[in-house]
Design a protein around this motif. Structure first.
Motif, mmCIF file in Angstrom:
data_model
loop_
_atom_site.group_PDB
_atom_site.id
_atom_site.type_symbol
_atom_site.label_atom_id
_atom_site.label_comp_id
_atom_site.label_asym_id
_atom_site.label_seq_id
_atom_site.Cartn_x
_atom_site.Cartn_y
_atom_site.Cartn_z
ATOM 1 N N ALA A 154 1.330 22.476 -21.272
ATOM 2 C CA ALA A 154 0.416 22.975 -22.089
ATOM 3 C C ALA A 154 -0.997 23.315 -22.624
ATOM 4 C CB ALA A 154 1.057 22.086 -23.609
ATOM 5 N N MET A 155 -1.793 22.132 -22.531
ATOM 6 C CA MET A 155 -3.452 22.622 -23.182
ATOM 7 C C MET A 155 -3.541 23.323 -21.941
ATOM 8 S SD MET A 155 -6.052 19.115 -23.152
ATOM 9 C CE MET A 155 -6.378 19.013 -21.129
ATOM 10 N N ILE A 156 -4.140 23.372 -21.117
ATOM 11 C CA ILE A 156 -4.477 24.058 -19.438
ATOM 12 C C ILE A 156 -4.399 24.970 -20.057
ATOM 13 C CG2 ILE A 156 -5.254 24.166 -17.612
ATOM 14 C CD1 ILE A 156 -5.865 20.579 -16.916
ATOM 15 N N PRO A 157 -2.881 25.918 -19.467
ATOM 16 C CA PRO A 157 -2.446 26.775 -20.230
ATOM 17 C C PRO A 157 -3.314 27.437 -20.875
ATOM 18 C CG PRO A 157 -0.461 25.851 -19.496
ATOM 19 C CD PRO A 157 -1.739 24.363 -19.366
ATOM 20 N N MET A 158 -3.393 27.323 -21.826
ATOM 21 C CA MET A 158 -3.374 27.513 -23.564
ATOM 22 C C MET A 158 -4.868 27.587 -23.239
ATOM 23 S SD MET A 158 -2.103 26.220 -26.836
ATOM 24 C CE MET A 158 -1.210 24.916 -26.733
ATOM 25 N N TRP A 159 -6.003 26.130 -22.552
ATOM 26 C CA TRP A 159 -7.152 27.004 -22.759
ATOM 27 C C TRP A 159 -7.932 28.420 -21.963
ATOM 28 C CZ3 TRP A 159 -9.395 21.541 -19.381
ATOM 29 C CH2 TRP A 159 -9.658 20.935 -20.110
ATOM 30 N N MET A 160 -6.629 28.968 -20.977
ATOM 31 C CA MET A 160 -6.989 29.859 -20.446
ATOM 32 C C MET A 160 -6.557 30.995 -20.443
ATOM 33 S SD MET A 160 -5.598 28.498 -16.011
ATOM 34 C CE MET A 160 -6.399 27.052 -15.390
ATOM 35 N N PHE A 161 -5.673 31.307 -21.136
ATOM 36 C CA PHE A 161 -4.960 32.430 -22.043
ATOM 37 C C PHE A 161 -5.119 32.674 -22.930
ATOM 38 C CE2 PHE A 161 -0.336 30.158 -22.612
ATOM 39 C CZ PHE A 161 -1.003 30.382 -24.845
ATOM 40 N N GLY A 162 -6.253 31.860 -24.310
ATOM 41 C CA GLY A 162 -6.677 31.856 -25.090
ATOM 42 C C GLY A 162 -7.577 32.136 -25.022
ATOM 43 N N MET A 163 -8.568 31.950 -24.534
ATOM 44 C CA MET A 163 -9.510 33.371 -24.291
ATOM 45 C C MET A 163 -9.761 34.452 -23.253
ATOM 46 S SD MET A 163 -12.236 30.681 -26.114
ATOM 47 C CE MET A 163 -13.260 31.546 -25.127
ATOM 48 N N ALA A 164 -8.960 34.357 -22.049
ATOM 49 C CA ALA A 164 -9.030 35.402 -21.889
ATOM 50 C C ALA A 164 -8.047 36.760 -22.652
ATOM 51 C CB ALA A 164 -7.612 36.043 -20.812
ATOM 52 N N ILE A 165 -7.417 36.289 -23.427
ATOM 53 C CA ILE A 165 -6.774 37.259 -24.306
ATOM 54 C C ILE A 165 -7.422 37.200 -25.402
ATOM 55 C CG2 ILE A 165 -4.678 37.360 -26.257
ATOM 56 C CD1 ILE A 165 -2.798 36.111 -24.003
ATOM 57 N N ALA A 166 -8.441 36.669 -26.364
ATOM 58 C CA ALA A 166 -8.689 36.927 -27.035
ATOM 59 C C ALA A 166 -9.670 37.859 -26.786
ATOM 60 C CB ALA A 166 -9.792 35.590 -27.368
ATOM 61 N N THR A 167 -10.670 37.444 -25.395
ATOM 62 C CA THR A 167 -11.578 38.352 -24.692
ATOM 63 C C THR A 167 -10.862 40.468 -24.951
ATOM 64 O OG1 THR A 167 -11.357 37.661 -22.748
ATOM 65 C CG2 THR A 167 -13.447 36.992 -24.618
ATOM 66 N N GLY A 168 -9.853 40.150 -24.817
ATOM 67 C CA GLY A 168 -9.554 41.399 -23.998
ATOM 68 C C GLY A 168 -8.430 41.968 -23.235
ATOM 69 N N ASN A 169 -8.256 40.327 -22.380
ATOM 70 C CA ASN A 169 -7.524 41.515 -21.122
ATOM 71 C C ASN A 169 -6.297 40.887 -20.785
ATOM 72 O OD1 ASN A 169 -10.408 40.979 -18.908
ATOM 73 N ND2 ASN A 169 -10.611 38.960 -20.795
ATOM 74 N N ALA A 170 -5.552 40.895 -20.097
ATOM 75 C CA ALA A 170 -4.184 40.452 -19.747
ATOM 76 C C ALA A 170 -3.997 39.744 -19.010
ATOM 77 C CB ALA A 170 -2.861 41.780 -19.609
ATOM 78 N N PHE A 171 -3.284 38.779 -19.053
ATOM 79 C CA PHE A 171 -3.101 37.019 -18.268
ATOM 80 C C PHE A 171 -1.811 37.509 -17.362
ATOM 81 C CE2 PHE A 171 -3.146 32.741 -17.713
ATOM 82 C CZ PHE A 171 -4.970 32.643 -17.660
ATOM 83 N N ILE A 172 -1.830 37.031 -16.231
ATOM 84 C CA ILE A 172 -0.886 35.948 -15.775
ATOM 85 C C ILE A 172 -0.585 34.630 -15.935
ATOM 86 C CG2 ILE A 172 0.538 36.578 -13.408
ATOM 87 C CD1 ILE A 172 0.457 39.039 -14.824
ATOM 88 N N LEU A 173 0.402 33.791 -16.683
ATOM 89 C CA LEU A 173 0.365 32.712 -15.851
ATOM 90 C C LEU A 173 1.320 32.022 -14.874
ATOM 91 C CD1 LEU A 173 -1.104 29.836 -16.796
ATOM 92 C CD2 LEU A 173 1.104 29.758 -18.394
ATOM 93 N N LYS A 174 0.922 30.888 -14.204
ATOM 94 C CA LYS A 174 1.953 30.747 -12.777
ATOM 95 C C LYS A 174 1.406 29.110 -12.814
ATOM 96 C CE LYS A 174 1.222 28.882 -8.720
ATOM 97 N NZ LYS A 174 2.723 27.350 -9.615
ATOM 98 N N PRO A 175 2.314 28.560 -13.661
ATOM 99 C CA PRO A 175 2.323 27.270 -14.150
ATOM 100 C C PRO A 175 2.956 26.325 -12.770
ATOM 101 C CG PRO A 175 4.373 27.825 -15.023
ATOM 102 C CD PRO A 175 3.269 29.099 -14.648
ATOM 103 N N SER A 176 2.893 25.196 -13.085
ATOM 104 C CA SER A 176 3.725 24.284 -11.752
ATOM 105 C C SER A 176 4.950 24.302 -12.695
ATOM 106 C CB SER A 176 2.927 22.397 -12.380
ATOM 107 O OG SER A 176 4.147 21.620 -11.292
ATOM 108 N N GLU A 177 5.264 23.989 -11.297
ATOM 109 C CA GLU A 177 6.501 24.103 -11.054
ATOM 110 C C GLU A 177 7.772 22.842 -10.894
ATOM 111 O OE1 GLU A 177 5.509 23.107 -6.856
ATOM 112 O OE2 GLU A 177 4.810 24.663 -8.810
ATOM 113 N N LYS A 178 7.045 21.999 -10.811
ATOM 114 C CA LYS A 178 7.375 20.094 -11.521
ATOM 115 C C LYS A 178 7.654 20.681 -12.829
ATOM 116 C CE LYS A 178 4.836 17.524 -8.548
ATOM 117 N NZ LYS A 178 4.008 18.525 -7.370
ATOM 118 N N ASP A 179 6.965 21.236 -14.113
ATOM 119 C CA ASP A 179 7.532 20.801 -15.778
ATOM 120 C C ASP A 179 6.773 22.602 -16.286
ATOM 121 O OD1 ASP A 179 4.611 20.601 -15.367
ATOM 122 O OD2 ASP A 179 4.654 19.459 -16.050
#
Length: 499
Positions: A154-179
């Motif tokens: 939860a934490m690290i994806p929000m670290w990334m896409f929160g800042m990316a989307i806020a600044t006007g970008n779109a985002f592709i998230l590839k999370p761990s396949e374990k969880d």
């Protein structure tokens, strides 16, 4: 029947087409509870196309309206906190209270990102020259991607896409396949919060999906957190493909314990930081460095008294201090490092191998492990174990103790425990490590500073979140303007000097 995870593309759940899957286990029982599809390059490309189309409109949305979507997302995540924490624990294994912390620390970056109307402001100089003004603006890169680890889904994806989307970008998230389920749920909540479809996509996968991200020309920036070898690979390949890359790697954090330290607090902090979340944190404190024989002997005595009090339980056990590790393979890896330490000659004082929990004998549990008289030449000291294993490396003085983290291949975090302000100040200034705690065992910076290590703990020039996040996900455009009132004549042939 085993549940099948989907991708999340253009605001919709999409079944995988590769025919390849990775098992999602219940770490408490060892049973397979779901299957994660492993994406093809074509599926990644489909997500990127969706993101690119959504980003064209999103970049023109004014920053306060972007912030409102993030405010709504924050509120939704808070209202679903228990659901998210329980879902996270069911796939990762950490206890629910720890999972709540995982979500909350991610939300703190979302809160920071909600200030984007101020954070993304440019700079302006009036009358830099005769009738000439200069101003800069921070503009989005376009489409960014994040590749995140299993230990903080939860934490690290929000670290990334929160800042990316806020600044006007779109985002592709590839999370761990374990969880993968919590990242999927976060993407659903983003749509519910009013986020445009296609702006946040979740694509699961292994190396094929990672390489597709690194090779896709539309993706302009990649953020990664994981092991150092993979971080180096992603940084090297991503930058070779002309992408901006930040890649956070492994860690071997040290805790320096001075003779004047509050030993009651030290023991409490060491137990929590070494064994909490079964040691599956890049900011765990797996190495204790007591200064002086008396300090070391007292530390060993106290730790040996505390370890039997630790309660290892299933992730839903409210009284458990920590739960199982994420997989059978990871359990085996941790236990192999324990054997390595024994073979290298370290003194094994508490052995976590072979630990079983009644009624959950097939769960992925590892008991708390303690080594004394570990030396810097041991391979088990040089490498990241990422489990509930604490190694004690004795030092004669502060100079010797400070050399250990400064010379280690990893430079993520370090802590010093002391009542001596001058010693702490000099240590913080000179130690060759990116994040320092003074009487703080896990010095993860707050959201308005930034997270990042040194040496093999990080590749790239910017840290995660904070103003570094704004800088990473934007590019600067500088405009020099003049509005002449008459004929400029021969001035057109002369480079402006602004004098």
């Amino acid at each position: 029947m085993t549940r099948e995870i989907t991708h999340f593309i253009n605001g919709e759940h999409v079944k995988g087409t590769s025919g390849r899957f990775s098992d999602v286990f219940d770490p408490n029982t060892g049973e397979v509870q779901a299957r994660t599809p492993l994406a093809t390059a074509e599926e990644v490309a489909r997500a990127v196309k969706s993101a690119e189309e959504a980003q064209h409109e999103w970049q023109d949305v004014n920053p306060q309206r972007r912030a409102r979507v993030l405010f709504a997302f924050k509120s939704l995540v808070e209202s679903h906190m228990e659901e998210l924490a329980e879902l996270l624990s069911s796939e990762h294994g950490k206890v629910v209270a720890d999972s709540r912390g995982d979500v909350q620390r991610g939300l703190e970056v979302i809160e920071f990102a909600c200030g984007i109307p101020h954070l993304q402001k440019g700079e302006y100089t009036d009358s830099a020259g005769p009738g000439i003004d200069v101003y800069s603006m921070r503009q989005p890169l376009g489409v960014g991607a994040g590749i995140t680890p299993f230990n903080f889904p939860a934490m690290i994806p929000m670290w990334m896409f929160g800042m990316a989307i806020a600044t006007g970008n779109a985002f592709i998230l590839k999370p761990s396949e374990k969880d993968p389920s919590v990242p999927m749920r976060l993407a659903e909540l983003f749509i519910e919060a009013g986020g445009p479809k296609g702006l946040l996509n979740v694509v699961h996968g292994d190396k094929e999906a990672v390489d597709a991200i690194l090779e896709n020309e539309t993706i302009k920036a990649v953020s990664f957190v994981g092991s150092s070898d993979i971080a180096h690979y992603i940084y090297s390949k991503g930058t070779a493909n002309n992408k901006r890359v930040q890649a956070m790697g492994g860690a071997k954090n040290h805790g320096i314990i001075m003779p004047d330290a509050d030993m009651d607090q030290v023991v409490k902090d060491l137990v929590g930081s070494a064994y909490g979340s079964a040691g599956e944190r890049c900011m765990a404190l797996p190495v204790a460095v007591p200064v002086g024989k008396d300090t070391a002997d007292e530390l060993v005595e106290r730790m040996m008294a505390e370890i039997p009090k630790l309660r290892i339980g299933v992730s839903t056990d409210k009284d458990a201090h920590y739960g199982p590790v994420v997989s059978a393979a990871h359990k085996q890896k941790i236990e192999s490092y324990i054997k390595m330490g024994v073979d290298e000659g370290a003194d094994l004082l508490a052995d976590g191998r072979g630990f079983t929990l009644q009624g959950h004998e097939d769960g992925f549990f590892v008991g708390p492990t303690l080594f004394d008289n570990v030396t810097p030449d041991m391979q088990s000291y040089k490498e990241e174990i990422f489990g509930p294993v604490l190694q004690i490396v004795r030092a004669d003085d502060l100079e010797e103790a400070a050399r250990l983290p400064s010379e280690h291949q990893y430079g993520n975090g370090v802590a010093i425990f002391t009542r001596n302000g001058l010693a702490a100040r000099e240590f913080a200034a000179k130690v060759n490590v990116g994040m320092v705690g003074i009487n703080v065992p896990i010095p993860v910076p707050v959201s308005y500073h930034s997270f990042g290590g040194w040496k093999r703990s990080a590749f790239g020039d910017t840290n995660q979140y904070g103003m570094d996040g704004v800088r990473f996900w934007t590019k600067v455009k500088t405009v020099t303007q003049r509005w002449p009132s008459g004929d400029i004549g021969d001035q057109a042939f002369v480079i402006p000097t602004f004098q």
